[in-house]
Design a protein around this motif. Structure first.
Motif, PDB file in Angstrom:
ATOM      1  N   LEU A 239       0.826  -1.201   0.000  1.00 30.90           N
ATOM      2  CA  LEU A 239       0.000   0.000   0.000  1.00 30.90           C
ATOM      3  C   LEU A 239       0.865   1.257   0.000  1.00 30.90           C
ATOM      4  O   LEU A 239       0.560   2.240  -0.699  1.00 30.90           O
ATOM      5  N   ASP A 240       1.959   1.231   0.764  1.00 28.17           N
ATOM      6  CA  ASP A 240       2.849   2.380   0.838  1.00 28.17           C
ATOM      7  C   ASP A 240       3.498   2.651  -0.523  1.00 28.17           C
ATOM      8  O   ASP A 240       3.646   3.804  -0.942  1.00 28.17           O
ATOM      9  N   GLY A 241       3.871   1.563  -1.233  1.00 30.54           N
ATOM     10  CA  GLY A 241       4.455   1.730  -2.556  1.00 30.54           C
ATOM     11  C   GLY A 241       3.476   2.344  -3.537  1.00 30.54           C
ATOM     12  O   GLY A 241       3.846   3.193  -4.353  1.00 30.54           O
ATOM     13  N   ILE A 242       2.217   1.938  -3.456  1.00 29.39           N
ATOM     14  CA  ILE A 242       1.198   2.497  -4.351  1.00 29.39           C
ATOM     15  C   ILE A 242       0.962   3.970  -4.036  1.00 29.39           C
ATOM     16  O   ILE A 242       0.886   4.812  -4.938  1.00 29.39           O
ATOM     17  N   ARG A 243       0.857   4.296  -2.762  1.00 30.55           N
ATOM     18  CA  ARG A 243       0.572   5.681  -2.361  1.00 30.55           C
ATOM     19  C   ARG A 243       1.702   6.633  -2.709  1.00 30.55           C
ATOM     20  O   ARG A 243       1.476   7.825  -2.902  1.00 30.55           O
ATOM     21  N   ASN A 244       2.932   6.134  -2.780  1.00 30.03           N
ATOM     22  CA  ASN A 244       4.082   6.982  -3.085  1.00 30.03           C
ATOM     23  C   ASN A 244       4.340   7.113  -4.585  1.00 30.03           C
ATOM     24  O   ASN A 244       5.356   7.680  -4.985  1.00 30.03           O
ATOM     25  N   THR A 245       3.443   6.594  -5.393  1.00 34.81           N
ATOM     26  CA  THR A 245       3.597   6.696  -6.841  1.00 34.81           C
ATOM     27  C   THR A 245       3.181   8.086  -7.309  1.00 34.81           C
ATOM     28  O   THR A 245       2.067   8.536  -7.049  1.00 34.81           O
ATOM     29  N   THR A 246       4.090   8.767  -7.976  1.00 36.87           N
ATOM     30  CA  THR A 246       3.810  10.098  -8.514  1.00 36.87           C
ATOM     31  C   THR A 246       4.403  10.208  -9.915  1.00 36.87           C
ATOM     32  O   THR A 246       5.243   9.397 -10.313  1.00 36.87           O
ATOM     33  N   THR A 247       3.980  11.220 -10.643  1.00 37.44           N
ATOM     34  CA  THR A 247       4.542  11.513 -11.969  1.00 37.44           C
ATOM     35  C   THR A 247       4.733  13.021 -12.094  1.00 37.44           C
ATOM     36  O   THR A 247       4.201  13.803 -11.292  1.00 37.44           O
ATOM     37  N   THR A 248       5.474  13.425 -13.118  1.00 39.47           N
ATOM     38  CA  THR A 248       5.697  14.854 -13.347  1.00 39.47           C
ATOM     39  C   THR A 248       4.425  15.558 -13.800  1.00 39.47           C
ATOM     40  O   THR A 248       4.347  16.787 -13.749  1.00 39.47           O
ATOM     41  N   THR A 249       3.426  14.783 -14.227  1.00 44.30           N
ATOM     42  CA  THR A 249       2.157  15.390 -14.649  1.00 44.30           C
ATOM     43  C   THR A 249       1.183  15.558 -13.489  1.00 44.30           C
ATOM     44  O   THR A 249       0.051  15.993 -13.702  1.00 44.30           O
ATOM     45  N   GLY A 250       1.603  15.195 -12.270  1.00 48.17           N
ATOM     46  CA  GLY A 250       0.768  15.438 -11.099  1.00 48.17           C
ATOM     47  C   GLY A 250      -0.133  14.300 -10.678  1.00 48.17           C
ATOM     48  O   GLY A 250      -1.124  14.528  -9.967  1.00 48.17           O
ATOM     49  N   LEU A 251       0.185  13.084 -11.067  1.00 47.27           N
ATOM     50  CA  LEU A 251      -0.630  11.937 -10.667  1.00 47.27           C
ATOM     51  C   LEU A 251      -0.645  11.777  -9.147  1.00 47.27           C
ATOM     52  O   LEU A 251       0.384  11.867  -8.485  1.00 47.27           O
ATOM     53  N   LYS A 252      -1.840  11.564  -8.605  1.00 49.43           N
ATOM     54  CA  LYS A 252      -2.005  11.238  -7.190  1.00 49.43           C
ATOM     55  C   LYS A 252      -2.711   9.897  -7.082  1.00 49.43           C
ATOM     56  O   LYS A 252      -3.661   9.624  -7.821  1.00 49.43           O
ATOM     57  N   VAL A 253      -2.230   9.058  -6.161  1.00 47.36           N
ATOM     58  CA  VAL A 253      -2.758   7.703  -6.040  1.00 47.36           C
ATOM     59  C   VAL A 253      -3.107   7.404  -4.591  1.00 47.36           C
ATOM     60  O   VAL A 253      -2.322   7.687  -3.680  1.00 47.36           O
ATOM     61  N   GLU A 254      -4.279   6.830  -4.401  1.00 46.18           N
ATOM     62  CA  GLU A 254      -4.707   6.366  -3.086  1.00 46.18           C
ATOM     63  C   GLU A 254      -4.795   4.849  -3.130  1.00 46.18           C
ATOM     64  O   GLU A 254      -5.119   4.259  -4.160  1.00 46.18           O
ATOM     65  N   ALA A 255      -4.463   4.214  -2.009  1.00 48.19           N
ATOM     66  CA  ALA A 255      -4.531   2.756  -1.915  1.00 48.19           C
ATOM     67  C   ALA A 255      -5.316   2.372  -0.675  1.00 48.19           C
ATOM     68  O   ALA A 255      -5.100   2.923   0.400  1.00 48.19           O
ATOM     69  N   ILE A 256      -6.229   1.427  -0.840  1.00 49.25           N
ATOM     70  CA  ILE A 256      -7.110   0.997   0.257  1.00 49.25           C
ATOM     71  C   ILE A 256      -7.081  -0.522   0.340  1.00 49.25           C
ATOM     72  O   ILE A 256      -7.235  -1.214  -0.678  1.00 49.25           O
ATOM     73  N   LEU A 257      -6.884  -1.046   1.532  1.00 49.90           N
ATOM     74  CA  LEU A 257      -6.892  -2.486   1.751  1.00 49.90           C
ATOM     75  C   LEU A 257      -8.324  -2.951   1.974  1.00 49.90           C
ATOM     76  O   LEU A 257      -9.061  -2.394   2.792  1.00 49.90           O
ATOM     77  N   VAL A 258      -8.733  -3.979   1.241  1.00 50.12           N
ATOM     78  CA  VAL A 258     -10.096  -4.522   1.338  1.00 50.12           C
ATOM     79  C   VAL A 258     -10.010  -5.885   2.007  1.00 50.12           C
ATOM     80  O   VAL A 258      -9.384  -6.811   1.492  1.00 50.12           O
ATOM     81  N   GLU A 259     -10.639  -6.010   3.157  1.00 53.67           N
ATOM     82  CA  GLU A 259     -10.583  -7.263   3.901  1.00 53.67           C
ATOM     83  C   GLU A 259     -11.748  -8.196   3.580  1.00 53.67           C
ATOM     84  O   GLU A 259     -11.715  -9.374   3.925  1.00 53.67           O
ATOM     85  N   GLN A 260     -12.765  -7.684   2.922  1.00 53.77           N
ATOM     86  CA  GLN A 260     -13.937  -8.498   2.599  1.00 53.77           C
ATOM     87  C   GLN A 260     -13.584  -9.606   1.615  1.00 53.77           C
ATOM     88  O   GLN A 260     -12.982  -9.359   0.584  1.00 53.77           O
ATOM     89  N   PRO A 261     -13.955 -10.859   1.909  1.00 53.53           N
ATOM     90  CA  PRO A 261     -13.695 -11.957   0.959  1.00 53.53           C
ATOM     91  C   PRO A 261     -14.748 -11.973  -0.150  1.00 53.53           C
ATOM     92  O   PRO A 261     -15.881 -11.527   0.038  1.00 53.53           O
ATOM     93  N   TYR A 262     -14.348 -12.488  -1.307  1.00 52.92           N
ATOM     94  CA  TYR A 262     -15.258 -12.576  -2.442  1.00 52.92           C
ATOM     95  C   TYR A 262     -15.285 -14.003  -2.979  1.00 52.92           C
ATOM     96  O   TYR A 262     -14.247 -14.664  -3.073  1.00 52.92           O
ATOM     97  N   GLN A 263     -16.492 -14.440  -3.307  1.00 52.91           N
ATOM     98  CA  GLN A 263     -16.702 -15.809  -3.766  1.00 52.91           C
ATOM     99  C   GLN A 263     -16.711 -15.861  -5.290  1.00 52.91           C
ATOM    100  O   GLN A 263     -17.314 -15.021  -5.953  1.00 52.91           O
ATOM    101  N   THR A 264     -16.039 -16.856  -5.827  1.00 55.70           N
ATOM    102  CA  THR A 264     -16.011 -17.031  -7.271  1.00 55.70           C
ATOM    103  C   THR A 264     -17.127 -17.980  -7.716  1.00 55.70           C
ATOM    104  O   THR A 264     -17.718 -18.692  -6.904  1.00 55.70           O
ATOM    105  N   GLY A 265     -17.412 -17.969  -9.000  1.00 55.99           N
ATOM    106  CA  GLY A 265     -18.358 -18.924  -9.568  1.00 55.99           C
ATOM    107  C   GLY A 265     -19.821 -18.550  -9.454  1.00 55.99           C
ATOM    108  O   GLY A 265     -20.684 -19.370  -9.768  1.00 55.99           O
ATOM    109  N   LEU A 266     -20.150 -17.343  -9.019  1.00 54.43           N
ATOM    110  CA  LEU A 266     -21.551 -16.945  -8.914  1.00 54.43           C
ATOM    111  C   LEU A 266     -22.125 -16.688 -10.310  1.00 54.43           C
ATOM    112  O   LEU A 266     -21.472 -16.102 -11.171  1.00 54.43           O
ATOM    113  N   LYS A 267     -23.345 -17.114 -10.527  1.00 58.91           N
ATOM    114  CA  LYS A 267     -23.975 -17.025 -11.841  1.00 58.91           C
ATOM    115  C   LYS A 267     -25.151 -16.049 -11.831  1.00 58.91           C
ATOM    116  O   LYS A 267     -25.700 -15.715 -10.772  1.00 58.91           O
TER     117      LYS A 267
END
Length: 298
Positions: A239-267
């Motif tokens: 998360l820290d690596g993502i948040r520290n990502t910047t560019t000369t054009t002014g890119l700002k990045v936020e990173a959020i950890l999601v703890e909720q599990p997700y189930q595969t195979g739903l139809k």
């Protein structure tokens, strides 16, 4: 160059093979003769292109017209995709970093040794040059993609575009937000159109054209160099690596950890699909569609 060839033999192995054919040559002579014919060990070169989809150019033109319309109306345009999954732990990460002792990592990338697996789902807001990455810990599903867009809207979208009645989503042709999965469309209907009252238009990039999706060159390609050579030993390091990502054009990045599990195979059933307020566009209808809020939210 008719007859037998040695494709992967080293000079030390080519030399006795030539000797068996009745020729006594040193390895340096063999090397010099091969070089005279521009024969050297070479890697594959990516130059060939597969047969393009007949609607490729038509879709690009239409997609750009959609972008221009939404930007002219000052309505949100977001680019979405899932970045490569990452094992969390002392695993080798490509690249180099400034340090004294080199970081020590596992000799093998066995998933059983990982603290977890990160599933980074990204959203890039084209107009304010803002990136949001939601790092899941289970699976890349349509539910996860839908929730990420909702979280982005509730955090940033509703403040940046308070009067916008519609949103344009730019997505690749495959994955959890591809044009084929029914669940993706169903999640957009329920979580964005019905719940938030937004009219959702989606335009997909043709197969093999994901590099043109703005999120890849403007967000994901900027994150990888930020943590190059740094083992992702914990979710916080990632998360820290993502948040520290910047560019000369002014890119700002936020990173959020999601703890909720997700189930595969739903139809999604045929009846559920028939109930969606989904309108396919006349141009490339599989790749362009609009989902409108349903009366009463269902």
């Amino acid at each position: 160059m008719p007859g037998r060839r040695w494709l992967r033999r080293s000079l030390s192995k080519v030399q006795p093979a030539i000797g068996e054919a009745g020729h006594r040559l040193s390895r340096e002579t063999i090397r010099r003769l091969l070089h005279q014919h521009d024969i050297r060990p070479k890697s594959n070169v990516k130059r060939l292109t597969p047969k393009e989809h007949p609607d490729r150019d038509r879709q690009f033109t239409y997609l750009q017209s959609q972008r221009r319309f939404f930007e002219r109306m000052r309505w949100p345009v977001i680019s979405v995709d899932t970045k490569k999954k990452e094992l969390i732990g002392p695993y080798k990460n490509a690249g180099q970093m400034w340090c004294e002792p080199a970081p020590t990592v596992y000799m093998h990338d066995f998933g059983n040794d990982a603290l977890g697996q990160a599933v980074p789902y990204g959203l890039y807001d084209v107009q304010p040059n803002l990136g949001s990455v939601y790092v899941g810990q289970s699976a890349d599903t349509a539910e996860f993609a839908g929730d990420a867009i909702v979280w982005w809207w509730q955090t940033y979208g509703c403040r940046l575009f308070p009067t916008a009645p519609a949103i344009l989503i730019l997505a690749d042709g495959g994955g959890s937000n591809g044009w084929r999965p029914r669940r993706w469309k169903q999640q957009l209907q329920v979580k964005l159109a019905d719940a938030l009252g937004l009219t959702v238009t989606v335009s997909h990039y043709p197969t093999g054209a994901s590099k043109w999706n703005p999120i890849d060159p403007r967000l994901f390609s900027q994150i990888s160099p930020t943590w190059a050579g740094t083992p992702l030993t914990s979710f916080e390091v990632m998360l820290d690596g993502i948040r520290n990502t910047t560019t000369t054009t002014g890119l700002k990045v936020e990173a959020i950890l999601v703890e909720q599990p997700y189930q595969t195979g739903l139809k999604v059933s045929d009846d559920e699909m028939a109930s969606l307020a989904l309108e396919k566009h006349d141009t490339c209808p599989d790749w362009n569609y609009t989902i409108r809020p349903r009366p009463g939210g269902k």
